[in-house]
Motif scaffolding. Structure first.
Motif, short mmCIF file in Angstrom:
data_model
loop_
_atom_site.label_atom_id
_atom_site.label_comp_id
_atom_site.label_asym_id
_atom_site.label_seq_id
_atom_site.Cartn_x
_atom_site.Cartn_y
_atom_site.Cartn_z
N PHE A 53 66.01 -3.02 52.24
CA PHE A 53 65.06 -3.49 51.22
C PHE A 53 65.25 -2.70 49.93
N THR A 54 64.96 -3.35 48.83
CA THR A 54 64.95 -2.69 47.53
C THR A 54 63.56 -2.83 46.94
N THR A 55 62.94 -1.71 46.58
CA THR A 55 61.59 -1.79 46.02
C THR A 55 61.66 -2.28 44.58
N VAL A 56 60.76 -3.19 44.26
CA VAL A 56 60.66 -3.71 42.89
C VAL A 56 59.19 -3.68 42.48
N GLY A 57 58.95 -3.84 41.19
CA GLY A 57 57.58 -3.90 40.69
C GLY A 57 57.12 -5.36 40.62
N LEU A 58 55.82 -5.52 40.46
CA LEU A 58 55.27 -6.88 40.34
C LEU A 58 55.80 -7.58 39.09
N GLN A 59 56.04 -6.77 38.06
CA GLN A 59 56.56 -7.35 36.82
C GLN A 59 57.88 -8.08 37.07
N GLN A 60 58.74 -7.45 37.86
CA GLN A 60 60.02 -8.06 38.19
C GLN A 60 59.83 -9.36 38.98
N VAL A 61 58.86 -9.32 39.90
CA VAL A 61 58.61 -10.50 40.74
C VAL A 61 58.10 -11.66 39.89
N ILE A 62 57.15 -11.37 39.02
CA ILE A 62 56.55 -12.43 38.21
C ILE A 62 57.53 -12.91 37.14
N ASP A 63 58.28 -11.97 36.56
CA ASP A 63 59.32 -12.37 35.60
C ASP A 63 60.31 -13.33 36.27
N HIS A 64 60.68 -12.98 37.49
CA HIS A 64 61.62 -13.83 38.22
C HIS A 64 61.01 -15.21 38.45
N GLU A 65 59.73 -15.24 38.81
CA GLU A 65 59.05 -16.52 39.02
C GLU A 65 59.03 -17.35 37.74
N ASP A 66 58.93 -16.64 36.63
CA ASP A 66 58.89 -17.33 35.34
C ASP A 66 60.28 -17.65 34.80
N GLY A 67 61.28 -17.35 35.59
CA GLY A 67 62.65 -17.67 35.18
C GLY A 67 63.25 -16.64 34.26
N ARG A 68 62.62 -15.46 34.20
CA ARG A 68 63.18 -14.39 33.36
C ARG A 68 63.59 -13.24 34.27
N GLY A 69 64.84 -12.93 34.31
CA GLY A 69 65.30 -11.81 35.12
C GLY A 69 65.54 -12.23 36.57
N SER A 70 66.13 -11.29 37.30
CA SER A 70 66.49 -11.59 38.67
C SER A 70 65.92 -10.55 39.61
N LEU A 71 66.03 -10.84 40.89
CA LEU A 71 65.56 -9.91 41.92
C LEU A 71 66.74 -9.49 42.78
N THR A 73 68.63 -8.63 46.42
CA THR A 73 68.73 -9.52 47.58
C THR A 73 67.51 -9.43 48.50
N HIS A 74 67.05 -8.25 48.82
CA HIS A 74 65.91 -8.12 49.73
C HIS A 74 64.83 -7.27 49.06
N PRO A 75 64.08 -7.90 48.16
CA PRO A 75 63.08 -7.13 47.42
C PRO A 75 61.81 -6.90 48.24
N ILE A 76 61.11 -5.85 47.90
CA ILE A 76 59.79 -5.58 48.50
C ILE A 76 58.96 -4.84 47.46
N VAL A 77 57.67 -5.10 47.45
CA VAL A 77 56.77 -4.41 46.53
C VAL A 77 55.87 -3.48 47.35
N LEU A 78 55.84 -2.21 46.96
CA LEU A 78 54.92 -1.25 47.58
C LEU A 78 53.75 -1.06 46.63
N THR A 79 52.54 -1.22 47.11
CA THR A 79 51.38 -0.99 46.26
C THR A 79 50.49 0.07 46.89
N PHE A 80 49.84 0.83 46.03
CA PHE A 80 48.89 1.86 46.47
C PHE A 80 47.59 1.60 45.73
N ASP A 81 46.54 1.34 46.47
CA ASP A 81 45.25 1.02 45.85
C ASP A 81 44.39 2.27 45.68
N ASP A 82 43.53 2.21 44.71
CA ASP A 82 42.42 3.15 44.48
C ASP A 82 42.76 4.35 43.60
#
Lengths: 248, 189
Positions: A53-71, A73-82
């Motif tokens: 897996f390669t860790t990515v940020g949400l920005q990368q994920v959403i940019d990719h969804e919007d057709g801007r930028g790439s991800l 091969t095996h992306p994953i987002v780690l989040t830490f709340d609070d």
């Protein structure tokens, strides 16, 4: 035991996220069920790295969804709340040592300017502004988790708007950069809450295991104290069709 | 001997599009296809003039098998076109980590609901289209998903109980889409 017919209905109601998103909370030796021991976090990070897996940020994920930028091969987002203090003192060194990144959702009203004023509540210590800035400088991504960690589904309209807009404003001012992402406290959300998040100017929001469907309720898998690396592997598994239509 | 049997079989009446829709009452159809995402073998048996039941297994090189059982009902036959409903259920059973990268394929319950139309547009050739909804779950939100599938295909019945099948289409999910397709043979007896 629920029936296969129920399974069909259930599955029809659920989406399936493109990129897996994990949610951690505190990282410490002692704590509640959502507090993961540092050694366990290390095991998880090592497993993710080993598995490819390669860790990515949400920005990368959403940019990719919007057709801007790439991800990758095996992306994953780690989040830490609070925004606990151990995000800086424990999680950050473990992430940096492996060249990984994560998204930290901060409660803006709990961020203090100096150690004497550090916010403490229910046995937990929260980040200082300078520690949040250090996370940012280390390449981590920051998001909002409201001003006071209140359930946005239970708030009156103007209180909900305040929690969403004020936290965004405070974080943007304190961190010196736009805050695009939001995490629902206690992972609870509904249509009106999602609408309010969108209206407040966020690009996307993360929910809990029952999220899915659109970018304002991105599904996350909760990691807790007893989640082993093997459990993580199972949780990150997917259906054949999800994998197949994801491009392999 | 085999040649005689084959010649005898091929000398029979051309097959109707029964491999595509419900098998007529009392008849059984064995179908084997190869392609993506599955290699499949299934047997369908007509229990009524308009309905059959069947079972089979899908095998994927990506590391899982999928035993399925289901039924097909012919909703209407209008001149040469007929419309059928297909329901099927089963389970995906992983056999290895597979070829989809670090995310293992997990065991899920599977369900399919399809609406198909077939029509013989030449004496030995039938066309076929199907729209299908697919659902999967292991009762965890992480592993529950639904998909849509559109398929079009042809059946060529050279004569006798054997016919050849070819199908192609697209499987669409929340993550994107993938091309699917298979070809094979059906044997009625």
């Amino acid at each position: 035991m629920r029936s296969p017919a129920f399974a069909l209905l259930f599955s029809a109601a659920c989406g399936s996220g493109a990129v897996p998103i994990l949610v951690y909370h505190s990282v410490a030796e002692n704590g509640d069920a959502l507090t993961v021991k540092p050694a366990l976090l290390e095991e998880h990070l090592d497993y993710l790295q080993r598995a490819g897996f390669t860790t990515v940020g949400l920005q990368q994920v959403i940019d990719h969804e919007d057709g801007r930028g790439s991800l990758p091969t095996h992306p994953i987002v780690l989040t830490f709340d609070d925004g606990y203090e151990d995000a800086y003192s424990v999680a950050l060194p473990l992430l940096k040592a492996r060249g990984m990144k994560a998204t930290f959702f901060l409660i803006s009203g709990f961020l203090a300017s100096d150690a004497q004023q550090r916010h403490r509540e229910s046995g937990n210590s929260y980040l200082l502004w300078q520690e949040a800035l250090a996370l940012l400088e280390a390449g981590m991504e920051m998001g909002s988790h409201t001003v006071r960690h209140r359930r946005v589904t239970e708030l009156a309209v103007h209180d909900r708007r305040f929690e969403l807009e004020q936290s965004k404003k405070d974080l943007e001012s304190g961190l010196g950069q736009p805050v695009h992402f939001f995490a629902y406290p206690f992972t609870v959300q509904h249509f009106r809450a999602r609408h309010a998040v969108r209206t407040a100017g966020y690009r996307a929001a993360v929910a809990g295991p029952h999220g899915g469907g659109d970018r304002y309720q991105l599904q996350r898998t909760t990691v807790h104290r007893y989640t082993t690396a093997g459990d993580l592997r199972d949780l990150l598994g997917e259906s054949w069709a999800t994998a197949f239509t994801g491009g392999g | 001997m085999l040649g005689l049997l084959l010649a005898s079989a091929l000398a029979g009446a051309p097959a109707a599009a029964t491999s595509l829709g419900p098998a007529p009452r009392g008849s059984t159809v064995l179908t084997a296809v190869a392609g993506r995402p599955f290699y499949s073998v299934r047997v369908d048996h007509g229990i009524f003039e308009r309905a059959d039941v069947g079972a089979g297994i899908d095998i994927a090189s990506a590391g899982f098998v999928r035993p399925m059982a289901g039924a097909r009902v012919r909703l209407l036959s209008e001149r040469t076109v007929s419309l059928a409903l297909r329901v099927a259920g089963g389970m995906t059973i992983p056999t290895s980590n597979g070829g989809y990268g670090p995310r293992a394929v997990v065991r899920t319950w599977e369900g399919e609901l399809g609406l198909s139309a077939d029509w013989p547009f030449a004496p030995r050739l039938s066309g076929y289209v199907e729209m299908t909804l697919l659902g999967q779950t292991d009762f965890k939100a992480e592993h529950s998903a639904n998909f849509g599938q559109a398929l079009a295909g042809l059946e060529w019945a050279p004569g006798g109980p054997v016919s050849l099948l070819a199908r192609g289409g697209v499987l669409q999910g929340s993550r994107g889409r993938a091309l699917i397709g298979n070809a094979g043979v059906a044997w009625r007896f």
